[in-house]
Design a protein around this motif. Structure first.
Motif, PDB file in Angstrom:
ATOM      1  N   GLN A 328     -68.405 -38.766 -22.890  1.00 21.63           N
ATOM      2  CA  GLN A 328     -67.115 -38.096 -22.981  1.00 21.63           C
ATOM      3  C   GLN A 328     -67.063 -36.807 -22.164  1.00 21.63           C
ATOM      4  O   GLN A 328     -66.002 -36.380 -21.730  1.00 21.63           O
ATOM      5  CB  GLN A 328     -66.800 -37.780 -24.446  1.00 21.63           C
ATOM      6  N   SER A 340     -72.097 -35.192 -24.266  1.00 20.28           N
ATOM      7  CA  SER A 340     -71.291 -35.589 -25.412  1.00 20.28           C
ATOM      8  C   SER A 340     -70.954 -37.064 -25.268  1.00 20.28           C
ATOM      9  O   SER A 340     -70.342 -37.474 -24.278  1.00 20.28           O
ATOM     10  CB  SER A 340     -70.012 -34.753 -25.472  1.00 20.28           C
ATOM     11  N   PRO A 347     -69.963 -39.691 -32.906  1.00 21.62           N
ATOM     12  CA  PRO A 347     -70.380 -38.630 -31.984  1.00 21.62           C
ATOM     13  C   PRO A 347     -71.902 -38.521 -31.888  1.00 21.62           C
ATOM     14  O   PRO A 347     -72.606 -38.489 -32.900  1.00 21.62           O
ATOM     15  CB  PRO A 347     -69.786 -37.364 -32.611  1.00 21.62           C
ATOM     16  N   PHE A 349     -74.984 -36.459 -29.415  1.00 19.87           N
ATOM     17  CA  PHE A 349     -75.215 -35.434 -28.398  1.00 19.87           C
ATOM     18  C   PHE A 349     -76.667 -35.505 -27.941  1.00 19.87           C
ATOM     19  O   PHE A 349     -77.589 -35.583 -28.759  1.00 19.87           O
ATOM     20  CB  PHE A 349     -74.889 -34.042 -28.944  1.00 19.87           C
ATOM     21  N   ASP A 374     -67.617 -31.595 -32.111  1.00 19.54           N
ATOM     22  CA  ASP A 374     -67.425 -31.112 -30.748  1.00 19.54           C
ATOM     23  C   ASP A 374     -68.432 -30.001 -30.489  1.00 19.54           C
ATOM     24  O   ASP A 374     -68.591 -29.094 -31.316  1.00 19.54           O
ATOM     25  CB  ASP A 374     -66.007 -30.567 -30.563  1.00 19.54           C
ATOM     26  N   VAL A 375     -69.113 -30.052 -29.361  1.00 17.89           N
ATOM     27  CA  VAL A 375     -70.129 -29.062 -29.018  1.00 17.89           C
ATOM     28  C   VAL A 375     -69.744 -28.410 -27.696  1.00 17.89           C
ATOM     29  O   VAL A 375     -69.318 -29.085 -26.753  1.00 17.89           O
ATOM     30  CB  VAL A 375     -71.525 -29.704 -28.919  1.00 17.89           C
ATOM     31  N   SER A 376     -69.889 -27.096 -27.638  1.00 15.22           N
ATOM     32  CA  SER A 376     -69.566 -26.352 -26.428  1.00 15.22           C
ATOM     33  C   SER A 376     -70.551 -25.208 -26.257  1.00 15.22           C
ATOM     34  O   SER A 376     -71.299 -24.857 -27.176  1.00 15.22           O
ATOM     35  CB  SER A 376     -68.130 -25.804 -26.492  1.00 15.22           C
ATOM     36  N   ALA A 391     -70.806 -25.678 -32.438  1.00 18.69           N
ATOM     37  CA  ALA A 391     -70.360 -27.008 -32.844  1.00 18.69           C
ATOM     38  C   ALA A 391     -69.206 -26.861 -33.823  1.00 18.69           C
ATOM     39  O   ALA A 391     -69.223 -25.993 -34.695  1.00 18.69           O
ATOM     40  CB  ALA A 391     -71.503 -27.788 -33.489  1.00 18.69           C
ATOM     41  N   LYS A 470     -59.560 -38.434 -31.514  1.00 17.47           N
ATOM     42  CA  LYS A 470     -60.576 -38.278 -32.560  1.00 17.47           C
ATOM     43  C   LYS A 470     -59.906 -37.929 -33.885  1.00 17.47           C
ATOM     44  O   LYS A 470     -58.854 -37.282 -33.907  1.00 17.47           O
ATOM     45  CB  LYS A 470     -61.577 -37.188 -32.171  1.00 17.47           C
TER      46      LYS A 470
END
Length: 690
Positions: A328, A340, A347, A349, A374-376, A391, A470
């Motif tokens: 993704q 991701s 999900p 990672f 979601d990880v950034s 996260a 999602k």
């Protein structure tokens, strides 16, 4: 009774509603005011007001998570609440942020600025230099539009810089080259915009120099989507990446410097590219054969940038796709590439660590494999990052948690969002419908356990631009639909990116019609499973989802009881001539080419709508300050449907941009109005108790 059904598929250019494309035209504004008031008169009763205030209170809660990004060692946040509807731009330390009630240092009060300058200001973007440099270029938007006014701001003095960089309203932004020079990617100025309305050039703009004297250092053809640049501080020496965004899914990259000297990278155009230091990661969109090796679409490749520039093409395969396992996104932190992945919509990672000995690989542990994760990167700029990650974890019945992942440590909760609705007795389940061509279409159902036969169902999907949908926690649907006993369904139709490029390509261009078949198949599956019946199904979609909803109106009217169409794209004959429409040709096709209009007309509901059909009631809503998807789409569709005698309502607030409002109260009103309409029209109890 004779009705006017123009424009039609037989005469697509005979359009009697072109005057509604004049955004501020006197006649158009009169139509908007009258129609919006009729809608409010019909649906904005005491029940709507209660729902609006409930949502506004949720959006304004003091214990909501303040989402942050770190720069120069501090965490920055834009906070909105009832007292600060436009927002407070503020910052704090990580140590302070860990506290239940952190202390914040105020940088800019947007409400005060808007009042002082008598402008409808919102903060849209900010551009700072990496490192301890206090100057920032702020993008101020009028009413939420994409176009911004650029102004230089000093974070130390907490004020705009007198005689600093300043640029009138236009789409685009800037990147700092040094303390006294910007690389400007803006559509401002004669000949500086592409046909899509975005920047056509990159200019070197030095302090105290008029912008019209700033030399152009990079430019793209007018029929390309946009020009852009990025100042890269991750290598030993500063370098500049110049980008020719050909269309939504194709670009060319040049590596150069501020003088404009540059060399193009020998790569396919339909890729995603991320570079950090001397390492490069390339995600393919289509198969690629290079140096005697063939790689399938959606593969992620890695290589040393310096080796690549010297001619080496011996890539390492970092990620291999599978039919229902797709990458993704990916991003760099120092020495690590974070991947991701969705694996059967779960999900996952992975961390890949490049070295001269190869690319290591490990799972990022400690995150749930259900719901949404979601990880950034915590840091805004790669060159400042120490490897800390954020996260965001949630599911339709569990509010978000913000987690900090420090290198070598397990994820630790920093903040938890409040629970904003009662989830008692509700469950989240996954199902699959079979579409018209036999493809399995996943969907997530949230609501009371067990089939009911007449459940009030809210359905939504997107199905475009390779974006995966999602199952997030949604306070509005939770409070105004689930808590009252309703069921919410989110469909993963084709056109999205849930299963990679093949899933996207199957639902774009001529396949967009097939994506709409997918949504209708999910509605049919709910009926087959005994969850509900057609007149109890309400559906909403926005933007690209506006095409979806209007096609449910014209193609599958027997499967829905009511439809809510927001900030929509609808008129596929003229969309390329309206605001940013030309930038979406790669997703839909070019209506000026007969062979492509042949498929576009199959889902241009504006032309397909005809009299004498059993269309369900529909509310079409947009915003006047949407400078991405032209409000004329919504206006014209509502006008045509009404002229044919259908139950069609229209709503258009003055501000909001490509969204539902410029502040929490406006957003709450937009959402509450739509849900009130849907509940009323599917005959659901409390909606008509006013």
């Amino acid at each position: 009774m004779q009705t006017d059904d123009r424009p039609t598929l037989a005469a697509p250019d005979d359009d009697p509603y072109l005057w509604l494309e004049e955004i501020e035209g006197e006649r158009a504004i009169a139509f908007v005011a009258q129609q919006s008031q009729l809608t409010l008169d019909q649906f904005a009763g005491p029940g709507f007001a209660r729902d609006r205030d409930l949502l506004a209170a949720i959006y304004d809660r003091p214990d909501n998570i303040p989402y942050v990004a770190r720069r120069d060692g501090l965490l920055y946040n834009l906070w909105k609440d009832a007292n600060n509807p436009r927002g407070l731009w503020r910052r704090t330390t990580l140590e302070e942020f860990r506290k239940q009630d952190p202390g914040w240092e105020l940088l800019l009060d947007l409400d005060r600025l808007a009042a002082d300058e008598k402008q409808d200001w919102l903060l849209n973007i900010s551009h700072s230099r990496a490192g301890n440099h206090p100057r920032t270029i702020l993008g101020l938007s009028r009413g939420g539009s994409d176009a911004v006014t650029l102004r230089e701001f000093d974070r130390d003095t907490k004020s705009f810089v007198a005689d600093g960089f300043s640029l009138p309203e236009a789409k685009g932004g800037a990147d700092w080259l040094d303390d006294d020079a910007l690389l400007l990617s803006s559509a401002h100025g004669e000949g500086m915009a592409t046909a899509s309305g975005y920047a056509r050039t990159v200019r070197l703009w030095r302090r105290h120099t008029p912008v019209d004297q700033a030399p152009v250092v990079f430019e793209v053809p007018r029929d390309h989507m946009a020009a852009g640049c990025h100042v890269d501080e991750t290598a030993a020496d500063q370098r500049v990446w110049f980008i020719d965004l050909i269309d939504f899914f194709n670009f060319a990259s040049w590596l150069g410097d501020a003088s404009g000297a540059k060399s193009r990278l020998d790569l396919p155009t339909d890729i995603l590219l991320q570079v950090h230091g001397d390492w490069m990661a390339v995600k393919l969109r289509s198969p690629w054969t290079v140096a005697g090796k063939s790689y399938p679409a959606d593969t992620l490749l890695g290589i040393s940038l310096s080796d690549f520039l010297d001619g080496d093409r011996d890539f390492t395969v970092v990620f291999e796709p599978a039919p229902r396992r797709a990458l993704q996104g990916f991003f760099w932190t120092p020495g690590r590439l974070v991947l991701s992945i969705l694996d059967e919509l779960r999900p996952v990672f992975e961390i890949s660590t490049p070295s001269l000995a190869g690319w290591g690989r490990e799972l990022l542990a400690g995150l749930p494999d259900v719901g949404v994760a979601d990880v950034s990167r915590l840091d805004r700029y790669e060159s400042e990052s120490n490897g800390d990650l954020l996260a965001n974890v949630q599911d339709p019945l569990t509010p978000p948690s913000m987690m900090l992942i420090e290198p070598g440590n397990a994820p630790a909760v920093l903040k938890r969002a409040p629970r904003t609705f009662s989830a008692d007795g509700h469950v989240v389940t996954r199902h699959e419908a079979i579409s018209i061509d036999g493809e399995r279409i996943p969907y997530v159902q949230t609501g009371p356990a067990g089939e009911r036969g007449d459940a009030p169902v809210y359905m939504t999907a997107y199905g475009g631009f390779g974006l995966a949908v999602k199952p997030y926690y949604n306070s509005a649907l939770g409070k105004l639909w689930l808590e009252r006993g309703g069921t919410v369904v989110q469909a993963n139709i084709r056109g999205g990116g849930e299963f990679g490029t093949r899933w996207h390509d199957a639902g774009r261009n001529a396949g967009k019609r097939l994506a709409h078949d997918d949504f209708a198949a999910v509605a049919a599956d709910l009926i087959r499973r005994g969850v509900t019946h057609p007149r109890r199904i309400a559906a909403e979609g926005g933007s690209n989802g506006g095409i979806l909803i209007t096609n449910m109106l014209t193609r599958y009217p027997d499967r829905f009881g009511a439809l809510f169409c927001t900030i929509p794209l609808i008129d596929m004959r003229r969309y390329t001539k309206l605001l940013a429409g030309a930038s979406w040709v790669a997703e839909y096709g070019d209506p000026d080419k007969p062979e492509e209009w042949a498929w576009l007309q199959t889902y241009s509901a504006y032309h397909a709508a005809r009299p004498g059909q059993d269309y369900p009631p529909i509310l079409i809503a947009t915003t006047r300050r949407d400078d991405r998807v032209h409000p004329g789409h919504a206006r014209k569709m509502a006008a045509k449907l009404q002229a044919m005698g259908y139950e069609a309502y229209f709503y258009e607030p003055a501000a909001g941009g490509h969204g539902y409002g410029k502040d929490n109260k406006e957003r709450a009103a937009f959402v509450a109005l739509g849900l009130t309409f849907l509940r009323t029209k599917i005959g659901w109890g409390d909606a008509v108790s006013d």
